[in-house]
Scaffold this active site. Structure first.
Site, PDB file in Angstrom:
ATOM      1  N   ASN A   6       0.856  -1.191   0.000  1.00  0.00           N
ATOM      2  CA  ASN A   6       0.000   0.000   0.000  1.00  0.00           C
ATOM      3  C   ASN A   6       0.897   1.247   0.000  1.00  0.00           C
ATOM      4  OD1 ASN A   6      -1.537   2.186   0.966  1.00  0.00           O
ATOM      5  ND2 ASN A   6      -3.100   0.761   1.649  1.00  0.00           N
ATOM      6  N   HIS A   9       1.180   6.117   1.751  1.00  0.00           N
ATOM      7  CA  HIS A   9       1.992   6.965   2.638  1.00  0.00           C
ATOM      8  C   HIS A   9       3.078   7.738   1.904  1.00  0.00           C
ATOM      9  CE1 HIS A   9      -0.118   6.023   6.242  1.00  0.00           C
ATOM     10  NE2 HIS A   9      -0.144   4.767   5.864  1.00  0.00           N
ATOM     11  N   ARG A  17       3.840  18.827   2.194  1.00  0.00           N
ATOM     12  CA  ARG A  17       4.342  20.057   1.569  1.00  0.00           C
ATOM     13  C   ARG A  17       3.450  20.573   0.443  1.00  0.00           C
ATOM     14  NH1 ARG A  17       9.590  22.356   1.905  1.00  0.00           N
ATOM     15  NH2 ARG A  17      10.014  22.306   4.123  1.00  0.00           N
ATOM     16  N   HIS A  42      -5.513   3.697  -1.625  1.00  0.00           N
ATOM     17  CA  HIS A  42      -6.820   4.044  -1.043  1.00  0.00           C
ATOM     18  C   HIS A  42      -7.163   5.459  -1.489  1.00  0.00           C
ATOM     19  CE1 HIS A  42      -9.385   4.251   2.934  1.00  0.00           C
ATOM     20  NE2 HIS A  42     -10.067   4.598   1.859  1.00  0.00           N
ATOM     21  N   ARG A  44      -9.309   8.108  -0.777  1.00  0.00           N
ATOM     22  CA  ARG A  44     -10.259   8.511   0.271  1.00  0.00           C
ATOM     23  C   ARG A  44     -11.176   9.616  -0.240  1.00  0.00           C
ATOM     24  NH1 ARG A  44      -8.915   6.804   5.710  1.00  0.00           N
ATOM     25  NH2 ARG A  44     -10.591   8.219   6.297  1.00  0.00           N
ATOM     26  N   ARG A  48      -7.075  12.927   1.113  1.00  0.00           N
ATOM     27  CA  ARG A  48      -5.997  13.462   1.959  1.00  0.00           C
ATOM     28  C   ARG A  48      -4.604  12.977   1.550  1.00  0.00           C
ATOM     29  NH1 ARG A  48      -7.056  10.064   7.455  1.00  0.00           N
ATOM     30  NH2 ARG A  48      -9.070  11.073   7.302  1.00  0.00           N
ATOM     31  N   HIS A  49      -4.542  11.889   0.795  1.00  0.00           N
ATOM     32  CA  HIS A  49      -3.216  11.478   0.298  1.00  0.00           C
ATOM     33  C   HIS A  49      -3.272  11.182  -1.213  1.00  0.00           C
ATOM     34  CE1 HIS A  49      -4.979   7.645   1.483  1.00  0.00           C
ATOM     35  NE2 HIS A  49      -4.700   7.806   2.766  1.00  0.00           N
ATOM     36  N   GLU A  69      -8.697   0.665  -3.026  1.00  0.00           N
ATOM     37  CA  GLU A  69      -9.598   0.690  -1.871  1.00  0.00           C
ATOM     38  C   GLU A  69     -10.418   1.964  -1.933  1.00  0.00           C
ATOM     39  OE1 GLU A  69      -7.142   0.813   1.564  1.00  0.00           O
ATOM     40  OE2 GLU A  69      -6.244  -1.116   1.189  1.00  0.00           O
ATOM     41  N   THR A 100      -8.251   3.512   8.581  1.00  0.00           N
ATOM     42  CA  THR A 100      -9.499   2.742   8.551  1.00  0.00           C
ATOM     43  C   THR A 100      -9.611   1.892   9.817  1.00  0.00           C
ATOM     44  OG1 THR A 100      -9.090   2.642   6.191  1.00  0.00           O
ATOM     45  CG2 THR A 100     -10.923   1.334   7.024  1.00  0.00           C
ATOM     46  N   HIS A 213      -3.785  -4.439   7.747  1.00  0.00           N
ATOM     47  CA  HIS A 213      -3.935  -3.279   8.634  1.00  0.00           C
ATOM     48  C   HIS A 213      -3.055  -3.451   9.871  1.00  0.00           C
ATOM     49  CE1 HIS A 213      -5.975   0.529   9.415  1.00  0.00           C
ATOM     50  NE2 HIS A 213      -5.518   0.294  10.622  1.00  0.00           N
ATOM     51  N   GLN A 236       1.915   1.138   5.956  1.00  0.00           N
ATOM     52  CA  GLN A 236       2.631   2.019   6.881  1.00  0.00           C
ATOM     53  C   GLN A 236       4.028   1.511   7.258  1.00  0.00           C
ATOM     54  OE1 GLN A 236       1.971   4.968   8.698  1.00  0.00           O
ATOM     55  NE2 GLN A 236       3.789   4.651   9.944  1.00  0.00           N
TER      56      GLN A 236
HETATM   57  N1  PXP Z   1      -5.807  -2.991   3.880  1.00  0.00           N
HETATM   58  C1  PXP Z   1      -6.785  -2.063   3.948  1.00  0.00           C
HETATM   59  C2  PXP Z   1      -8.145  -2.418   3.462  1.00  0.00           C
HETATM   60  C3  PXP Z   1      -6.504  -0.762   4.422  1.00  0.00           C
HETATM   61  O1  PXP Z   1      -7.489   0.160   4.476  1.00  0.00           O
HETATM   62  C4  PXP Z   1      -5.187  -0.448   4.817  1.00  0.00           C
HETATM   63  C5  PXP Z   1      -4.856   0.934   5.269  1.00  0.00           C
HETATM   64  O2  PXP Z   1      -5.085   1.838   4.229  1.00  0.00           O
HETATM   65  C6  PXP Z   1      -4.205  -1.446   4.716  1.00  0.00           C
HETATM   66  C7  PXP Z   1      -4.545  -2.714   4.257  1.00  0.00           C
HETATM   67  C8  PXP Z   1      -2.773  -1.191   5.061  1.00  0.00           C
HETATM   68  O3  PXP Z   1      -2.663  -0.885   6.438  1.00  0.00           O
HETATM   69  P1  PXP Z   1      -1.272  -0.402   7.003  1.00  0.00           P
HETATM   70  O4  PXP Z   1      -0.937   0.889   6.352  1.00  0.00           O
HETATM   71  O5  PXP Z   1      -1.552  -0.263   8.479  1.00  0.00           O
HETATM   72  O6  PXP Z   1      -0.265  -1.467   6.697  1.00  0.00           O
END
Ligand code: PXP
Length: 259
Positions: A6, A9, A17, A42, A44, A48-49, A69, A100, A213, A236
């Protein structure tokens, strides 16, 4: 086991910035060469990102399948059916949350979810539902005829952090839970069992099972031992590590753990 990375980030850093750097698009080739199987983003509702333009370019140019997502809001579904990613994972979204925080309320939103799932599948997009690991949500997901469920590992990750990660209850995503260590251990084991039972049930019902997550280089091992789980989506911890080691090393190391 498949590994989805993912990359939201990277866009979080850019948005600090509000400039063009770093560009999440630049991650795609690195993530692929480091051995990952999928790019997850994702989009959103508050943008925001990841922005619409990021999603458009990433879906069009990614050398790996893209898992988009999004919430099941009509505007998001329209974007998804225009971009045509490989998969859409429907997630619940609250504007004020940092990330989330729970799975979809599949029971409460069964009828609109059914419409959303049908609409996406009619465009050849496979659909996943981000759900809490309970038998009821798994059975309801199967009734919605989705291809995938993604089990929310946040409760497990929080308990793991409280037991081993030296985090205090002041951590924003962890509710105050001042419990003795043996109790935390019991809760951690129960959360693992809940995940394993939900994964096993989902697989036995013909669903493909992902999880994600809060997974990181420390807590991921117990999840990789669950045979019914086919894929992990991790963001993350990989992007955080990449600040120090570079993205390639961060993905390669996670790839070594997610086998
Ligand atoms: N899976 C889903 C459905 C999520 O919403 C997220 C966070 O955006 C993740 C995985 C990844 O989570 P993390 O950033 O905590 O690894």
């Amino acid at each position: 086991m498949l590994l989805g990375v993912n990359i939201d980030h990277i866009a979080v850093l850019r948005e600090a910035r509000r400039i063009n750097d770093p560009d999440p698009l630049d991650a795609l080739g690195i993530v692929k060469r480091a051995g990952a199987d999928q790019i997850t983003i994702h989009l959103r509702e508050d943008r925001r990102h990841i922005h619409d333009e990021d999603a458009k370019r990433i879906v069009a140019l990614s050398p790996l399948p893209v898992n988009l997502e999004c919430a099941m809001a009509p505007q998001m579904l329209e974007i998804a059916t225009t971009l045509l990613p490989h998969r859409v994972t429907l997630v619940p979204e609250k504007r004020e949350e940092v990330t989330t925080e729970g799975g979809l309320d599949v029971k409460g939103y069964f009828a609109p979810l059914k419409e959303a799932v049908k609409g996406l599948q009619a465009h050849g997009i496979e659909v996943s539902l981000f759900i809490d690991p309970t038998k009821e949500t798994v059975k309801l997901s199967q009734a919605l005829r989705v291809e995938w469920v993604e089990l929310h590992t946040g409760a497990y990750a929080n308990l793991y952090a409280m037991l081993y990660g030296n985090l205090t209850s002041s951590h924003h995503s962890i509710k105050a839970l001042e419990l003795p260590r043996p109790t935390l251990k019991t809760l951690l084991e129960a959360s693992l069992k809940e995940l394993e039972d939900a994964a096993t049930l989902a697989a036995s019902l013909g669903l493909k099972v992902a999880a994600g997550h809060g997974l990181n280089y420390h807590n991921v091992e117990a999840i990789t031992r669950m045979g019914a789980i086919e894929e992990l989506n991790i963001g993350q911890s990989i992007i955080a590590r990449s600040v120090f080691t570079g993205l390639k090393e961060a993905v390669v190391r996670m790839r070594e753990l997610v086998r």
